[in-house]
Design a protein around this motif. Structure first.
Motif, PDB file in Angstrom:
ATOM      1  N   ASP A   5      36.518  34.109  38.137  1.00 51.24           N
ATOM      2  CA  ASP A   5      36.024  32.835  38.640  1.00 51.24           C
ATOM      3  C   ASP A   5      36.654  31.705  37.826  1.00 51.24           C
ATOM      4  O   ASP A   5      37.503  31.951  36.969  1.00 51.24           O
ATOM      5  CB  ASP A   5      34.491  32.774  38.623  1.00 51.24           C
ATOM      6  N   ALA A   6      36.244  30.476  38.080  1.00 48.35           N
ATOM      7  CA  ALA A   6      36.845  29.322  37.401  1.00 48.35           C
ATOM      8  C   ALA A   6      36.611  29.346  35.895  1.00 48.35           C
ATOM      9  O   ALA A   6      37.419  28.827  35.128  1.00 48.35           O
ATOM     10  CB  ALA A   6      36.288  28.029  37.985  1.00 48.35           C
ATOM     11  N   GLY A   7      35.537  29.992  35.450  1.00 49.26           N
ATOM     12  CA  GLY A   7      35.223  30.048  34.026  1.00 49.26           C
ATOM     13  C   GLY A   7      35.774  31.261  33.310  1.00 49.26           C
ATOM     14  O   GLY A   7      35.578  31.434  32.117  1.00 49.26           O
ATOM     15  N   GLY A   8      36.456  32.161  34.043  1.00 42.52           N
ATOM     16  CA  GLY A   8      37.049  33.340  33.430  1.00 42.52           C
ATOM     17  C   GLY A   8      36.178  34.582  33.468  1.00 42.52           C
ATOM     18  O   GLY A   8      36.523  35.594  32.864  1.00 42.52           O
ATOM     19  N   MET A   9      35.051  34.517  34.178  1.00 46.09           N
ATOM     20  CA  MET A   9      34.177  35.694  34.297  1.00 46.09           C
ATOM     21  C   MET A   9      34.611  36.517  35.505  1.00 46.09           C
ATOM     22  O   MET A   9      35.211  36.010  36.449  1.00 46.09           O
ATOM     23  CB  MET A   9      32.718  35.269  34.464  1.00 46.09           C
ATOM     24  N   CYS A  10      34.274  37.805  35.492  1.00 44.12           N
ATOM     25  CA  CYS A  10      34.635  38.713  36.583  1.00 44.12           C
ATOM     26  C   CYS A  10      33.606  38.597  37.706  1.00 44.12           C
ATOM     27  O   CYS A  10      32.429  38.904  37.522  1.00 44.12           O
ATOM     28  CB  CYS A  10      34.699  40.147  36.066  1.00 44.12           C
ATOM     29  N   LEU A  11      34.067  38.158  38.873  1.00 42.88           N
ATOM     30  CA  LEU A  11      33.171  38.017  40.014  1.00 42.88           C
ATOM     31  C   LEU A  11      32.735  39.372  40.572  1.00 42.88           C
ATOM     32  O   LEU A  11      31.621  39.506  41.048  1.00 42.88           O
ATOM     33  CB  LEU A  11      33.842  37.200  41.116  1.00 42.88           C
ATOM     34  N   ALA A  24      26.188  41.926  36.565  1.00 40.86           N
ATOM     35  CA  ALA A  24      26.557  42.036  35.152  1.00 40.86           C
ATOM     36  C   ALA A  24      27.595  40.961  34.836  1.00 40.86           C
ATOM     37  O   ALA A  24      28.419  40.612  35.681  1.00 40.86           O
ATOM     38  CB  ALA A  24      27.135  43.413  34.867  1.00 40.86           C
ATOM     39  N   PHE A  25      27.532  40.438  33.632  1.00 40.65           N
ATOM     40  CA  PHE A  25      28.504  39.441  33.196  1.00 40.65           C
ATOM     41  C   PHE A  25      29.563  40.133  32.344  1.00 40.65           C
ATOM     42  O   PHE A  25      29.248  40.851  31.410  1.00 40.65           O
ATOM     43  CB  PHE A  25      27.823  38.347  32.381  1.00 40.65           C
TER      44      PHE A  25
END
Length: 64
Positions: free
Chosen positions: A28-34, A42-43
């Protein structure tokens, strides 16, 4: 983290699983796995462990 791998799958089945993981696990835009968030709530930072596993499987299958 626990990862379950079915040992009775053919090599093409494992590659198909890896391809679907690559399609679903994107940043995503923040670098987390969608994919991790959407599928398991889960993050995880992108690339997540599932995506790294899938990329390793695909790299190994391309080398054959």
């Amino acid at each position: 983290m626990v990862m379950i791998v079915e040992v009775d799958k053919s090599a093409s089945g494992v590659v198909a699983d890896a391809e679907s993981i690559v399609r679903l696990h994107r940043a995503d835009a923040g670098g987390m796995c969608l994919g991790c968030y959407e599928l398991w709530c889960a993050f995880a930072w992108h690339p997540c462990p599932r995506l790294r596993w899938a990329q390793m499987v695909l790299a190994e299958s391309a080398g054959r």
